[in-house]
Design a protein around this motif. Structure first.
Motif, PDB file in Angstrom:
ATOM      1  N   UNK A   1       0.836  -1.184   0.000  1.00 33.25           N
ATOM      2  CA  UNK A   1       0.000   0.000   0.000  1.00 33.25           C
ATOM      3  C   UNK A   1       0.875   1.238   0.000  1.00 33.25           C
ATOM      4  N   UNK A   2       0.263   2.397  -0.100  1.00 29.22           N
ATOM      5  CA  UNK A   2       1.029   3.638  -0.198  1.00 29.22           C
ATOM      6  C   UNK A   2       1.992   3.768   0.978  1.00 29.22           C
ATOM      7  N   UNK A   3       3.267   3.838   0.662  1.00 29.06           N
ATOM      8  CA  UNK A   3       4.339   4.052   1.640  1.00 29.06           C
ATOM      9  C   UNK A   3       4.571   2.887   2.582  1.00 29.06           C
TER      10      UNK A   3
ATOM     11  N   UNK B   1       7.749   4.068   5.140  1.00 27.14           N
ATOM     12  CA  UNK B   1       8.468   5.319   5.251  1.00 27.14           C
ATOM     13  C   UNK B   1       8.323   5.832   6.683  1.00 27.14           C
ATOM     14  N   UNK B   2       9.422   6.262   7.265  1.00 30.41           N
ATOM     15  CA  UNK B   2       9.431   6.681   8.657  1.00 30.41           C
ATOM     16  C   UNK B   2       8.597   7.938   8.873  1.00 30.41           C
TER      17      UNK B   2
ATOM     18  N   UNK C   1      18.372   4.246   5.999  1.00 31.91           N
ATOM     19  CA  UNK C   1      18.356   5.329   5.012  1.00 31.91           C
ATOM     20  C   UNK C   1      18.646   4.777   3.629  1.00 31.91           C
ATOM     21  N   UNK C   2      17.860   5.206   2.663  1.00 35.70           N
ATOM     22  CA  UNK C   2      18.015   4.740   1.284  1.00 35.70           C
ATOM     23  C   UNK C   2      18.051   5.951   0.360  1.00 35.70           C
ATOM     24  N   UNK C   3      19.031   5.994  -0.520  1.00 37.99           N
ATOM     25  CA  UNK C   3      19.129   7.067  -1.505  1.00 37.99           C
ATOM     26  C   UNK C   3      18.237   6.742  -2.705  1.00 37.99           C
ATOM     27  N   UNK C   4      17.374   7.682  -3.086  1.00 34.75           N
ATOM     28  CA  UNK C   4      16.497   7.509  -4.242  1.00 34.75           C
ATOM     29  C   UNK C   4      16.682   8.682  -5.197  1.00 34.75           C
TER      30      UNK C   4
ATOM     31  N   UNK D   1      15.489   8.688   1.589  1.00 36.26           N
ATOM     32  CA  UNK D   1      14.273   8.238   2.265  1.00 36.26           C
ATOM     33  C   UNK D   1      14.686   7.390   3.471  1.00 36.26           C
ATOM     34  N   UNK D   2      13.950   7.538   4.550  1.00 30.23           N
ATOM     35  CA  UNK D   2      14.218   6.742   5.745  1.00 30.23           C
ATOM     36  C   UNK D   2      13.119   5.709   5.922  1.00 30.23           C
TER      37      UNK D   2
END
Length: 328
Positions: A225-227, A244-245, A256-259, A264-265
């Motif tokens: 689902x969303x997020x 998503x945090x 932490x992920x680089x997009x 994004x955490x």
């Protein structure tokens, strides 16, 4: 004290009986089962009388617990309803849609409690997510079991997949727009393996795979689902949420992920799963609904909806098989 009678003391019936005999405010008056072998095993374990007439047992109790083959559900339910008795009936509620519709009408007219045994509603891994907002747009389900002749009186749809159909219908607040399905009979006369796609009007899509001839067991459901991603392992009783945090997620493990749109955490939550007995819990809720006049957990309407979708799936499978044979 709630006087209850049990119909069917095979494998699952024995499990029900073992819970009922130790349950507060419940008296097991007797049981009905045409199998002498089943009856003897119960006589060896419990001092509970065997009734040779289904009607006699119904007349002797306040409520009945039906754990008999699916083909017998309707007649037993109808007889009990007409005698004003409360009913717990194992899934699937009935063998046909017409039977299910008739029972819904009879239940609405009668002043009784009627609960369907969709036990996965009480799985601790599913209950652990009760406080979380589930609004999936894609659902992936795998329910695999090793072959067992028990239960092959109905297809894998009514035997196994109906668990997941019920869960999905209880979560997705939308009507079905389209069903596509394929399946094959391997070890029995009805489909033993099936893959189904259910599309809802709100855009949600559910993809379900069930097999009762697998080499390993699996009962997993995944919500996207969303997020957020939510996973449920009904077999190992585990749940996980990856999302998503948000500010409310302090204390959770994060990553932490680089997009392409920046960092994004991700927060990972493993909700506490309390190890409870799902069968006992559903039977206790049935008892409480009668004694305290509270709602049942899974209604006759819920049971009808699951049976209806299951038979739509069977119709699609049979149609697909017929078309493939014609094309040869």
């Amino acid at each position: 004290m709630l006087k209850i009678g049990i119909f069917g003391v095979g494998h699952l019936g024995k499990i029900h009986l073992s819970q009922l005999v130790t349950m507060k405010d419940v008296e097991v008056v007797g049981f009905f089962d045409p199998s002498d072998a089943n009856a003897k095993s119960i006589a060896d374990l419990y001092n509970i009388p065997r009734y040779n007439s289904a009607e006699d047992l119904i007349l002797a109790v306040d409520a009945i617990d039906i754990v008999a083959p699916t083909t017998l559900h309707f007649n037993l339910c109808e007889l009990a309803i007409r005698n004003g008795k409360h009913i717990f009936v194992e899934k699937p509620m009935t063998n046909t849609i017409e039977e299910a519709k008739t029972l819904v009408k009879l239940v609405e007219e009668a002043n009784i409690k009627f609960q369907v045994g969709h036990v996965e509603r009480f799985n601790p891994a599913f209950i652990a997510l009760k406080g979380y907002q589930l609004n999936p747009m894609f659902i992936e389900v795998h329910r695999l079991a090793e072959f067992n002749p028990r239960g092959t009186d109905v297809s894998v749809i009514l035997d196994l997949m109906i668990h997941d159909i019920d869960i999905i219908l209880s979560i997705v607040k939308s009507t079905i727009s389209r069903i596509s399905a394929s399946g094959v009979a391997v070890m029995s006369d009805t489909p033993d393996i099936a893959n189904v796609r259910i599309e809802f009007h709100n855009g949600c899509v559910a993809n379900l795979t069930s097999s009762r001839i697998s080499l390993k067991k699996m009962r997993k459901m995944r919500f996207f689902q969303k997020d957020a991603y939510i996973g449920i392992d009904f077999l190992d009783k585990k749940s996980e949420i990856i999302k998503l945090k948000t500010p409310e997620d302090e204390g959770l493990f994060t990553l932490d992920i680089e997009t392409n749109s920046g960092k994004k955490t991700i927060a990972i939550d493993n909700p506490e799963v309390k190890q409870t007995n799902a069968i006992r819990m559903e039977l206790e809720m049935f008892r409480d609904a009668i004694l305290h006049n509270t709602p049942v957990a899974v209604t006759a309407v819920d049971g009808l909806q699951a049976v209806d979708v299951a038979h739509q799936i069977l119709h699609k499978i049979n149609k697909t098989l017929a078309e493939s044979q014609t094309a040869r």
